[in-house]
Structure formats: structure tokens, C-alpha cells
Design a protein around this motif. Structure first.
Motif, mmCIF file in Angstrom:
data_model
loop_
_atom_site.group_PDB
_atom_site.id
_atom_site.type_symbol
_atom_site.label_atom_id
_atom_site.label_comp_id
_atom_site.label_asym_id
_atom_site.label_seq_id
_atom_site.Cartn_x
_atom_site.Cartn_y
_atom_site.Cartn_z
ATOM 1 N N HIS A 105 -1.789 18.628 -2.350
ATOM 2 C CA HIS A 105 -0.372 18.600 -1.990
ATOM 3 C C HIS A 105 0.506 18.824 -3.223
ATOM 4 O O HIS A 105 0.402 18.093 -4.212
ATOM 5 N N LEU A 106 1.357 19.826 -3.154
ATOM 6 C CA LEU A 106 2.261 20.173 -4.244
ATOM 7 C C LEU A 106 3.671 19.729 -3.869
ATOM 8 O O LEU A 106 4.299 20.297 -2.976
ATOM 9 N N ILE A 107 4.162 18.709 -4.567
ATOM 10 C CA ILE A 107 5.442 18.085 -4.248
ATOM 11 C C ILE A 107 6.417 18.472 -5.349
ATOM 12 O O ILE A 107 6.622 17.741 -6.318
ATOM 13 N N PHE A 108 7.002 19.659 -5.197
ATOM 14 C CA PHE A 108 7.790 20.260 -6.270
ATOM 15 C C PHE A 108 9.281 20.197 -5.971
ATOM 16 O O PHE A 108 9.701 20.287 -4.819
ATOM 17 N N HIS A 109 10.043 20.079 -7.033
ATOM 18 C CA HIS A 109 11.499 20.167 -6.915
ATOM 19 C C HIS A 109 11.912 21.623 -6.732
ATOM 20 O O HIS A 109 11.556 22.469 -7.547
ATOM 21 N N PRO A 110 12.667 21.945 -5.666
ATOM 22 C CA PRO A 110 13.079 23.336 -5.447
ATOM 23 C C PRO A 110 14.337 23.673 -6.230
ATOM 24 O O PRO A 110 15.455 23.556 -5.736
ATOM 25 N N GLY A 111 14.183 24.099 -7.468
ATOM 26 C CA GLY A 111 15.338 24.373 -8.303
ATOM 27 C C GLY A 111 16.241 25.450 -7.737
ATOM 28 O O GLY A 111 17.463 25.406 -7.883
ATOM 29 N N GLY A 112 15.651 26.427 -7.077
ATOM 30 C CA GLY A 112 16.381 27.532 -6.487
ATOM 31 C C GLY A 112 15.389 28.548 -5.979
ATOM 32 O O GLY A 112 14.181 28.434 -6.220
ATOM 33 N N LEU A 166 -0.440 11.809 -7.940
ATOM 34 C CA LEU A 166 -0.587 10.798 -6.890
ATOM 35 C C LEU A 166 -1.965 10.888 -6.258
ATOM 36 O O LEU A 166 -2.557 11.962 -6.168
ATOM 37 N N LYS A 167 -2.448 9.730 -5.789
ATOM 38 C CA LYS A 167 -3.665 9.712 -4.991
ATOM 39 C C LYS A 167 -3.459 8.810 -3.787
ATOM 40 O O LYS A 167 -3.081 7.656 -3.935
ATOM 41 N N LEU A 195 0.821 -1.197 0.000
ATOM 42 C CA LEU A 195 0.000 0.000 0.000
ATOM 43 C C LEU A 195 0.861 1.255 0.000
ATOM 44 O O LEU A 195 2.000 1.258 0.439
ATOM 45 N N GLY A 196 0.261 2.343 -0.473
ATOM 46 C CA GLY A 196 0.935 3.632 -0.551
ATOM 47 C C GLY A 196 0.224 4.485 -1.573
ATOM 48 O O GLY A 196 -0.707 4.024 -2.253
ATOM 49 N N PRO A 197 0.621 5.757 -1.714
ATOM 50 C CA PRO A 197 -0.034 6.602 -2.722
ATOM 51 C C PRO A 197 0.080 5.989 -4.109
ATOM 52 O O PRO A 197 1.147 5.514 -4.501
ATOM 53 N N SER A 225 -6.670 9.656 3.041
ATOM 54 C CA SER A 225 -7.123 8.839 1.919
ATOM 55 C C SER A 225 -8.016 9.649 0.991
ATOM 56 O O SER A 225 -8.907 10.387 1.437
ATOM 57 N N GLY A 226 -7.756 9.531 -0.310
ATOM 58 C CA GLY A 226 -8.540 10.243 -1.310
ATOM 59 C C GLY A 226 -7.938 11.562 -1.746
ATOM 60 O O GLY A 226 -8.390 12.153 -2.735
ATOM 61 N N GLU A 227 -6.910 12.048 -1.050
ATOM 62 C CA GLU A 227 -6.290 13.315 -1.410
ATOM 63 C C GLU A 227 -5.290 13.127 -2.554
ATOM 64 O O GLU A 227 -4.663 12.077 -2.687
ATOM 65 N N TYR A 228 -5.157 14.195 -3.356
ATOM 66 C CA TYR A 228 -4.265 14.160 -4.520
ATOM 67 C C TYR A 228 -2.978 14.941 -4.252
ATOM 68 O O TYR A 228 -2.985 15.947 -3.532
ATOM 69 N N GLY A 229 -1.903 14.480 -4.860
ATOM 70 C CA GLY A 229 -0.637 15.190 -4.828
ATOM 71 C C GLY A 229 -0.074 15.304 -6.232
ATOM 72 O O GLY A 229 -0.243 14.402 -7.060
#
Length: 351
Positions: free
Chosen positions: A271-278, A349-350, A207-209, A329-333
Motif C-alpha cells: 500500500h502506497l499512502i502518498f501525499h498528492p502534491g499535484g 506501516l505494518k 490496536l492499529g497499523p 494483517s501482515g501487509e506493509y504500507g
């Protein structure tokens, strides 16, 4: 049949310094340069949004006249050790055994290894002799997500299988002592070293997103914006000042059509899972989403604590969501990273 992210683990190199403790090394490095230039470089470091960074080398080694070969030898030695430790930790977190892995992807762009990193990991952890391996070596900061894309496609084609994606980067090993260009200065100010491992599975018990969708987006005629130039002294950073503006101009096309294909809009993404370029890219993205009530607090925190670790960084952000935020549960990223090419990589992701 779904593909889920089981867990993410990270391992940090042995050497670390706060930004304030790096400044004296700048005085030695920049000795003989124009006073205004020295003040400008110090301000870039102080205002980079990075409080601390980790490295496979001590600051004395980073700011020394080590040859390309010597730096690359350290990159290889430390990469094998750190990546083996990180994969072992991830397997422990997932309660998996090493011989249960079917697919191994290693991601790195900050050094050169042949055989590639994955070959060494097979021996050190005694992975199966029939494991499928894929080294991803030239996709830069975007490659953490690229590796997950490749693993997802493999797992969709092979139900019940498991994969590991290991991102190891050492931007400090690419530092150019005699290069006083803004690209080298900015690179030194924002980058740090790190390794992360994501475990994915198409087995129903894991289990997992869930990875709902994944796509790449390629900018036309932008090859010159980011990358490395191979020189006699090593990998020399190429970083165009127009990168933030270029991303901003195409940001709507990167985000909205991708979500629309899944019947979603940005308001549906918790949920915003972004790469921090700078810092500039972080501020630009933050500004675009602030009006929508969204934030990228975890992305900013990873940049502050560790710096930009190229491909590994977005996995550090994802780890914080899995281990600390723990979405309902049910949230999107939405995962997003940018890299040479120029390209953007996206994953929905969900939980």
C-alpha cells in the motif's frame, strides 16, 4: 513496545465548489488580462485533476479584496471550530475520552495564530491541564507526516500514552488577488482546505497499523523551491516548476535505502499512502511504480475529491486505507510526503 495508529478522522469546511463552477470566478479575477493567458489559466484549472475543493470561505470571499488581517481572522475562527470538531470525531471513533490524551500536536502553515491552535483545543475540549503540546507551523505539505513522527518519538519514550496529531490547512486563505504569477495560479488550481486528526498510542490495548520505521530526507540547496513569502497582502506562494523533476531525480534515494534498513524492498510494500502534491507529481510517482505493479489510486482519488490540502492531505489518504481498504494483517504500507526545505518525510506501516 510498539506505536500504533488507532484511527484517523476528517472534517470538511462548509463551502465547496466543483471546478466547473469555479471557472466563472476566474473570468472576473482575470478581467483585463491577455486572452491567451486567460485561456491558459482556465486549462490549468480544468486539467489539474481536481474535480472539487472545499474552503473555509465562499468563492466570493476568496476572489475578493479581503485584507491579510481579514483572511487570517477567518482562518483562525474556522480553524478552531473545524479542528475541535475533528478531534472530537476522532476520539469518538477510537472510543477515547478527551482526558485520556497525553500529547497534542497541531500542524498548520496557511495562517498565523499566537496562541497556537492547540491552546484553543485544550480549552474547547477540556483536555488535561498537564497535556504536552507542540505546534508545527512551517513545514508545509510534509507536516502531516512530520507530526506523526514527533508523536511516535514521544510515545516510544512514554509507554502506555496516547497522542493526537491535528492537521488544519486553508490554502484558499492565502490566495493573492493581484498576483497573476504561475505559482499563484497553480496554487489556486490544485489546493483546497481541510482538517484531519490521527490518534496514536503506545498502549498495548490500542490496536492499529504499527509504525515500524520513520525518517526525514533533506534535499541540499533547495530552500527556494517551495514555501511562502510573507508580503503586505499575506502569504504569497513560492512554487518552483522544477519540483517534480527534482523529486524524480532523488526518488530512488528517498525510497530504497529507507526500506532496505528494514530488510524490505518496494516489492514488499502492498500500500502506497502518498501525499498528492499535484497532478504532475502524481503522474511522475505513478510512472515510477507502474512497472512494479504498484498503484497510487487512493492518492489520486483524494486529489480528485478534495484537492491538495497541504499537510492534511496524506491523512485523508491514510483514512481511506483504515476505513475502506482495510489492509490484511501482515501487509506493509509506505507513507510519503514532500514539503518546503526541500524535504521528504517517510513512514513504514505494518498492519
Amino acid at each position: 513496545m510498539s506505536v500504533n495508529i488507532k484511527t484517523v478522522a476528517k472534517v470538511l469546511p462548509a463551502h465547496s465548489r466543483k471546478t466547473a463552477d469555479i471557472l466563472p470566478f476566474l473570468d472576473v479575477w482575470l478581467a483585463g488580462q491577455d486572452d491567451r493567458f486567460i485561456r491558459k489559466v482556465r486549462k490549468i484549472f480544468e486539467n489539474a485533476g481536481v474535480d472539487k475543493r472545499y474552503s473555509i470561505m465562499s468563492p466570493e470571499e476568496v476572489f475578493s479584496n479581503l485584507s491579510f488581517q481579514e483572511r487570517n481572522d477567518i482562518y483562525i475562527r474556522e480553524g478552531i471550530k473545524l479542528s475541535a470538531d475533528c478531534l472530537s470525531l476522532a476520539l469518538e471513533k477510537a472510543n477515547w475520552k478527551a482526558d485520556q490524551l497525553d500529547y497534542l500536536i497541531t500542524v498548520s502553515c496557511t495562517g498565523i495564530m499566537i496562541p497556537s491552535l492547540d491552546a484553543y483545543l485544550i480549552n474547547k475540549l477540556e483536555l488535561r491541564q498537564d497535556i504536552v503540546r507542540l505546534p508545527v507551523t512551517e513545514m508545509g505539505c510534509a507536516a502531516g507526516i512530520s507530526g506523526i513522527l514527533y508523536a511516535t518519538n514521544f510515545l516510544k519514550a512514554h509507554p502506555g500514552k496516547r497522542a493526537a496529531v491535528i492537521a488544519y490547512e486553508s490554502p484558499t486563505a492565502t490566495f493573492q488577488l493581484n498576483d497573476f504569477s504561475m505559482a499563484n495560479v497553480v496554487s489556486a488550481a490544485i489546493f483546497g482546505d481541510g482538517v484531519a486528526c490521527a490518534l496514536l498510542s503506545s498502549a498495548p490495548e490500542d490496536l492499529g497499523p504499527e509504525i515500524i520505521a520513520q525518517e526525514m530526507y533533506h534535499f541540499y540547496d533547495a530552500e527556494q523551491m517551495m514555501g511562502f513569502k510573507l508580503s503586505n497582502t499575506g502569504l504569497q506562494m513560492v512554487l518552483d516548476v522544477a519540483v517534480p523533476e527534482t523529486i524524480e531525480a532523488q526518488f530512488p534515494e528517498i525510497i530504497h535505502p529507507f526500506l532496505a534498513k528494514q530488510g524490505l524492498s518496494i516489492k514488499d510494500i502492498e500500500h502506497l499512502i502518498f501525499h498528492p502534491g499535484g497532478k504532475k507529481i502524481v503522474q511522475m510517482v505513478e510512472g515510477l511504480f507502474a512497472g512494479l505493479g504498484k498503484n497510487i489510486a487512493e492518492t489520486k482519488e483524494v486529489l480528485r475529491l478534495y484537492g491538495n490540502m497541504s499537510s492534511a492531505t496524506v491523512l485523508y489518504v491514510l483514512e481511506r486505507y483504515l476505513d475502506e481498504i482495510k489492509p490484511s494483517s501482515g501487509e506493509y504500507g509506505l507513507m510519503l510526503s514532500f514539503g518546503p526545505g526541500f524535504s521528504a518525510q517517510r513512514i513504514l506501516l505494518k498492519w
